[in-house]
Scaffold this motif. Structure first.
Motif, PDB file in Angstrom:
ATOM      1  N   ALA A 203     -13.071 -15.689 -26.460  1.00 47.86           N
ATOM      2  CA  ALA A 203     -14.002 -15.460 -25.350  1.00 47.86           C
ATOM      3  C   ALA A 203     -13.928 -14.016 -24.862  1.00 47.86           C
ATOM      4  CB  ALA A 203     -13.701 -16.422 -24.211  1.00 47.86           C
ATOM      5  N   THR A 205     -12.944 -11.353 -26.515  1.00 45.63           N
ATOM      6  CA  THR A 205     -13.477 -10.445 -27.536  1.00 45.63           C
ATOM      7  C   THR A 205     -15.002 -10.421 -27.515  1.00 45.63           C
ATOM      8  OG1 THR A 205     -11.554 -10.824 -28.964  1.00 45.63           O
ATOM      9  CG2 THR A 205     -13.533  -9.924 -29.996  1.00 45.63           C
ATOM     10  N   VAL A 206     -15.612 -11.600 -27.455  1.00 46.70           N
ATOM     11  CA  VAL A 206     -17.071 -11.685 -27.427  1.00 46.70           C
ATOM     12  C   VAL A 206     -17.620 -11.033 -26.157  1.00 46.70           C
ATOM     13  CG1 VAL A 206     -19.034 -13.271 -27.302  1.00 46.70           C
ATOM     14  CG2 VAL A 206     -17.150 -13.740 -28.870  1.00 46.70           C
ATOM     15  N   ALA A 207     -16.961 -11.254 -25.027  1.00 44.27           N
ATOM     16  CA  ALA A 207     -17.421 -10.679 -23.762  1.00 44.27           C
ATOM     17  C   ALA A 207     -17.393  -9.154 -23.796  1.00 44.27           C
ATOM     18  CB  ALA A 207     -16.569 -11.197 -22.612  1.00 44.27           C
ATOM     19  N   ASN A 219     -23.553 -11.531 -22.446  1.00 48.01           N
ATOM     20  CA  ASN A 219     -22.205 -11.484 -23.023  1.00 48.01           C
ATOM     21  C   ASN A 219     -21.307 -12.554 -22.416  1.00 48.01           C
ATOM     22  OD1 ASN A 219     -22.252  -9.944 -20.541  1.00 48.01           O
ATOM     23  ND2 ASN A 219     -20.207  -9.198 -21.064  1.00 48.01           N
ATOM     24  N   ALA A 223     -19.762 -15.545 -24.548  1.00 46.74           N
ATOM     25  CA  ALA A 223     -18.302 -15.622 -24.525  1.00 46.74           C
ATOM     26  C   ALA A 223     -17.836 -17.028 -24.153  1.00 46.74           C
ATOM     27  CB  ALA A 223     -17.744 -14.605 -23.532  1.00 46.74           C
TER      28      ALA A 223
END
Length: 237
Positions: A203, A205-207, A219, A223
């Motif tokens: 989460a 990393t994606v954010a 984002n 995330a």
């Protein structure tokens, strides 16, 4: 999201005492919302929003991210469709918050449920969800904390409308760090061991990656979805 045992969602209620506890819990944090409201009020006036419109928007919409995003479209003729799509994208994270709180909120009557959701925000969600998991079954905590935040946000907007431009850049006081520290403390308090490491890492990393690659707000949505899928696969393996 993990399923909640019945013992955690039984006897859910909404009381004035719970609202007072919520207001007390988030009272100190709410004060730090005022400078953000001042910034919005000053920016709104610069974009041609009237003082009355600015304050009414803060009381009715009560979403800093969505309101700041709306200012980018505040010109004539107003591009209504683009504005609505942007505000929806920024606000989609509230869908995830509502779904997370559903085991508690769905036990209330519809009017009480709508009251609680009308003041839902990132801050009182984090505070209330943590409290609910610790067996506080009074949704008044969510409402009281939300009202404290909303009042301070509207107060800050009013100050910004009147004198915001003369106050300069408020970020020089480091106020923007307070919310980050608050959410970090909540996240650490909910840590349950190494089983949370993979979903949290995915989460986060994606954010971070989506912060510069995606429109504002998306984002966070992606995330949450990515972290949820990672948690489902990890715990279900």
């Amino acid at each position: 999201m993990k399923s909640m045992p019945n013992s955690q969602t039984a006897n859910v209620r909404l009381t004035m005492a719970g609202a007072v506890r919520g207001a007390r819990s988030l009272g100190p944090i709410s004060l730090f919302v005022i400078p953000f409201g001042i910034a919005f009020g000053a920016a709104a006036i610069e974009r041609g929003v009237t003082p009355d419109q600015s304050i009414v928007m803060s009381l009715s919409v009560f979403s800093a991210a969505a309101q700041f995003a709306a200012l980018d479209f505040w010109e004539g003729p107003l591009p209504t469709i683009s504005l609505l799509l942007t505000v929806f994208a920024v606000g989609t994270r509230l869908i995830l918050m509502g779904a997370t709180l559903a085991p508690w909120l769905n036990r209330l009557s519809r009017p009480k449920r709508l009251l609680a959701l009308s003041v839902l925000s990132d801050v009182n969600f984090a505070d209330s969800y943590d409290a609910f998991r610790r067996d506080d079954r009074d949704v008044g905590r969510l409402v009281g904390g939300g009202l404290a935040l909303c009042i301070c946000w509207a107060l800050g907007t009013a100050i910004g409308v009147i004198a915001g431009a003369s106050l300069g850049n408020l970020e020089r006081f480091g106020i923007d760090v307070v919310m980050v520290a608050f959410f970090a403390a909540i996240a650490v308090g909910q840590w349950e061991g190494l089983q949370d490491l993979l979903p949290s890492a995915v989460a986060a990393t994606v954010a971070v990656l989506g912060l510069t690659l995606l429109p504002p707000g998306w984002n966070i949505v992606l995330a949450a979805i990515a972290g949820g899928i990672a948690g489902l696969l990890w715990h279900g393996r």
